[in-house]
Scaffold this motif. Sequence first.
Motif, short mmCIF file in Angstrom:
data_model
loop_
_atom_site.label_atom_id
_atom_site.label_comp_id
_atom_site.label_asym_id
_atom_site.label_seq_id
_atom_site.Cartn_x
_atom_site.Cartn_y
_atom_site.Cartn_z
N GLN A 252 0.81 -1.22 0.00
CA GLN A 252 0.00 0.00 0.00
C GLN A 252 0.84 1.27 0.00
OE1 GLN A 252 0.03 -2.28 2.44
NE2 GLN A 252 0.60 -1.24 4.34
N ASP A 253 2.11 1.18 0.42
CA ASP A 253 3.00 2.34 0.43
C ASP A 253 3.89 2.40 -0.81
OD1 ASP A 253 2.06 3.25 2.94
OD2 ASP A 253 3.34 1.78 3.94
N LEU A 254 3.59 1.58 -1.81
CA LEU A 254 4.28 1.52 -3.09
C LEU A 254 5.73 1.04 -2.98
CD1 LEU A 254 2.86 4.69 -4.86
CD2 LEU A 254 1.96 2.36 -4.86
N ASN A 255 6.04 0.24 -1.95
CA ASN A 255 7.32 -0.46 -1.90
C ASN A 255 7.22 -1.60 -2.89
OD1 ASN A 255 8.67 0.93 0.39
ND2 ASN A 255 6.86 0.19 1.48
N ARG A 256 8.26 -1.76 -3.72
CA ARG A 256 8.17 -2.69 -4.85
C ARG A 256 9.37 -3.60 -4.94
NH1 ARG A 256 6.67 2.33 -8.65
NH2 ARG A 256 4.46 2.39 -8.17
N VAL A 257 9.10 -4.81 -5.47
CA VAL A 257 10.14 -5.77 -5.82
C VAL A 257 9.73 -6.39 -7.15
CG1 VAL A 257 11.26 -7.95 -5.21
CG2 VAL A 257 10.80 -6.27 -3.44
N GLU A 258 10.66 -6.37 -8.11
CA GLU A 258 10.40 -6.96 -9.42
C GLU A 258 10.39 -8.47 -9.30
OE1 GLU A 258 11.91 -6.42 -14.02
OE2 GLU A 258 13.12 -5.61 -12.39
N LEU A 259 9.54 -9.13 -10.11
CA LEU A 259 9.39 -10.59 -10.07
C LEU A 259 9.83 -11.24 -11.37
CD1 LEU A 259 5.84 -10.80 -8.44
CD2 LEU A 259 8.06 -11.02 -7.29
N PHE A 260 10.53 -12.35 -11.25
CA PHE A 260 10.95 -13.17 -12.39
C PHE A 260 10.66 -14.62 -12.05
CE2 PHE A 260 13.54 -9.46 -13.00
CZ PHE A 260 13.50 -9.28 -14.37
N PRO A 261 10.40 -15.48 -12.99
CA PRO A 261 10.16 -15.20 -14.40
C PRO A 261 8.75 -14.65 -14.61
CG PRO A 261 9.93 -17.55 -13.99
CD PRO A 261 10.36 -16.91 -12.69
N HIS A 262 8.59 -13.91 -15.68
CA HIS A 262 7.31 -13.26 -15.95
C HIS A 262 6.15 -14.24 -16.05
CE1 HIS A 262 9.74 -9.74 -17.83
NE2 HIS A 262 9.70 -9.67 -16.52
N ASP A 263 6.38 -15.38 -16.71
CA ASP A 263 5.28 -16.32 -16.90
C ASP A 263 4.79 -16.93 -15.58
OD1 ASP A 263 7.59 -17.82 -16.61
OD2 ASP A 263 7.10 -19.24 -18.19
N ALA A 264 5.57 -16.82 -14.52
CA ALA A 264 5.15 -17.34 -13.22
C ALA A 264 4.14 -16.42 -12.53
CB ALA A 264 6.36 -17.54 -12.31
N VAL A 265 4.08 -15.16 -12.96
CA VAL A 265 3.24 -14.18 -12.27
C VAL A 265 2.21 -13.51 -13.16
CG1 VAL A 265 4.98 -13.71 -10.52
CG2 VAL A 265 4.92 -12.32 -12.57
N ALA A 266 2.34 -13.61 -14.47
CA ALA A 266 1.49 -12.86 -15.42
C ALA A 266 0.01 -13.09 -15.19
CB ALA A 266 1.87 -13.20 -16.85
N GLU A 267 -0.40 -14.30 -14.89
CA GLU A 267 -1.83 -14.59 -14.72
C GLU A 267 -2.39 -14.06 -13.41
OE1 GLU A 267 -2.30 -19.00 -13.02
OE2 GLU A 267 -1.25 -18.90 -14.94
N HIS A 268 -1.56 -13.51 -12.56
CA HIS A 268 -2.00 -13.00 -11.26
C HIS A 268 -2.03 -11.47 -11.21
CE1 HIS A 268 -2.02 -16.98 -9.53
NE2 HIS A 268 -0.88 -17.20 -10.14
N LEU A 269 -2.01 -10.82 -12.36
CA LEU A 269 -2.03 -9.36 -12.43
C LEU A 269 -3.21 -8.80 -11.63
CD1 LEU A 269 -0.58 -6.95 -13.71
CD2 LEU A 269 -2.13 -7.16 -15.65
N GLY A 270 -2.91 -7.86 -10.73
CA GLY A 270 -3.93 -7.23 -9.92
C GLY A 270 -4.31 -7.99 -8.66
N GLU A 271 -3.75 -9.17 -8.47
CA GLU A 271 -4.08 -10.00 -7.31
C GLU A 271 -3.08 -9.81 -6.17
OE1 GLU A 271 -5.84 -13.77 -9.89
OE2 GLU A 271 -4.32 -14.13 -8.35
N GLN A 272 -3.56 -9.99 -4.96
CA GLN A 272 -2.71 -10.04 -3.77
C GLN A 272 -2.11 -11.45 -3.72
OE1 GLN A 272 -2.28 -7.51 -1.47
NE2 GLN A 272 -1.06 -8.67 -0.04
N VAL A 273 -0.78 -11.53 -3.67
CA VAL A 273 -0.10 -12.82 -3.67
C VAL A 273 0.97 -12.87 -2.59
CG1 VAL A 273 -0.48 -13.22 -6.16
CG2 VAL A 273 1.64 -12.10 -5.38
N GLN A 274 1.34 -14.09 -2.24
CA GLN A 274 2.52 -14.32 -1.40
C GLN A 274 3.51 -15.07 -2.28
OE1 GLN A 274 2.63 -17.34 1.86
NE2 GLN A 274 3.03 -15.52 3.11
N VAL A 275 4.75 -14.58 -2.33
CA VAL A 275 5.76 -15.20 -3.17
C VAL A 275 6.98 -15.59 -2.33
CG1 VAL A 275 5.09 -14.07 -5.32
CG2 VAL A 275 6.71 -12.94 -3.81
N SER A 276 7.59 -16.70 -2.75
CA SER A 276 8.84 -17.16 -2.15
C SER A 276 9.87 -17.21 -3.26
CB SER A 276 8.69 -18.58 -1.60
OG SER A 276 7.71 -18.63 -0.64
#
Length: 114
Positions: free
Chosen positions: A67-91
Amino acid sequence: MRLTLSSPLAAVLLVVLFLSGCGSDSDSQVPLYVLASEGDAYDGERVVTQGVVRRFEDPLHYWIEDQDLNRVELFPHDAVAEHLGEQVQVSGTFRLDERGGRRLTVTRLEALGE
């Protein structure tokens, strides 16, 4: 010297073995604001964090943000593309480049729902 399970030395050794194994395969839970402000402390570490998946087209890249616009880029793109706009937990493995860019190579992603 003979060790039995009831000997104090055996008990200490079991505790040390148990504790040394705890967390060795687990990822550290790290909020995005900590990765943004103290990323060098986590460079090369396996972490778990969460946020909303966002995308930019040119050049194409995906990231998660809080919510404070802290960001981390995610790779690979195909692992996350279908979750655009969703709240996720990533490892995954966190990297901080020499210009301060933050990147997470995703090994696991879980959609958290709204």
